[in-house]
Enzyme design. Sequence first.
Site: not given
Ligand code: NAD
Length: 294
Positions: A199, A186
């Site tokens: 985080y 991130s």
């Molecule tokens: P999202 O909520 O759609 O996806 C995150 C997924 O993590 C969930 O769908 C879930 O299936 C999984 N998860 C969480 N805890 C879990 C557990 N204990 N066991 C199994 N699965 C688990 O959100 P997203 O934004 O698509 O997140 C995907 C990645 O992107 C993450 O690592 C997040 O930190 C990173 N990210 C997102 C953003 C943003 O702005 N959305 C920015 C930077 C990084």
Amino acid sequence: MSDNVNHSQHYPRPPFPKQPQTPPGLASEMKPIPDHGETSYKGSGRLLSKKALITGGDSGIGRAVAIAFAREGADVAINYLPEEESDAETVIELIRAEGGKAIPIPGDIRDEAFCGALVEKAVQELGGLDILVNNAGRQQYCESIEDLTTDAFDATFKTNVYAPFWITKAALRHLQANAVIINTSSVQAFKPSAILLDYAQTKACLVAFTKALAKQLGPKGIRVNAVAPGPYWTVLQSSGGQPEEKVQQFGADAPLGRPGQPVEIAPLYVTLASDACSYTSGQVWCSDGGTGTL
Ligand code: NAD
Ligand code: MG
């Protein structure tokens, strides 16, 4: 890449409606529903006959990666939490309807034994493993370190740091030369927000993990890279990742004036995963709507 997505001006801009959900939340309940490439991503055979495991593949960035990989010709297995079954079914049905192989493997990756079982099941069902995407993540904002409990800190580290370590270790037994590992970090790794103290640390861990592991696995011909998203429109944010007022203005600070849609970051994962990128390892690729920070 541009022919894979609509022109950036067509995507939703803030303000967005308030929409709190209980974590992990469902993409199907977001307003507006994110674009994961369901109708917009077009493949061109860049991952033909590859076998990929994607954690967090039910929604958000992971769903967009699963759809893109499948359209590029890969067989995919996705992991997610049991309470996300309906989001997962949407992805599985979409990929299968197009003739692709999609394997759902629900379970909590905070458990080391499950991480091992997850990899074994993926390998068994897919018939091998070429691409591992450590994408699942936990993000719960907390205003003060004094209110950040050990349980919450532990849950964030278990999900974001320990699980990729456990899953990668288990996967290594099956990965051959030309295999690829991609970790979702991130921009928080480099520009931490005050309210994302735990985080942001985990995302910095993933950068170091990526760079050290790339050095370890280079001699085996295995590449390791990370993607660093900026603000992407996913349920992570509206299920406790940010205060609701910030969700309403999500992406407003980005030079492009809006959050990214998950489909817009999938091409980075496809490119890193493809054999065309065979000399790229130990890198962190950012997509944040234009700050130029990384
Ligand atoms: P999202 O909520 O759609 O996806 C995150 C997924 O993590 C969930 O769908 C879930 O299936 C999984 N998860 C969480 N805890 C879990 C557990 N204990 N066991 C199994 N699965 C688990 O959100 P997203 O934004 O698509 O997140 C995907 C990645 O992107 C993450 O690592 C997040 O930190 C990173 N990210 C997102 C953003 C943003 O702005 N959305 C920015 C930077 C990084
Ligand atoms: Mg989800």
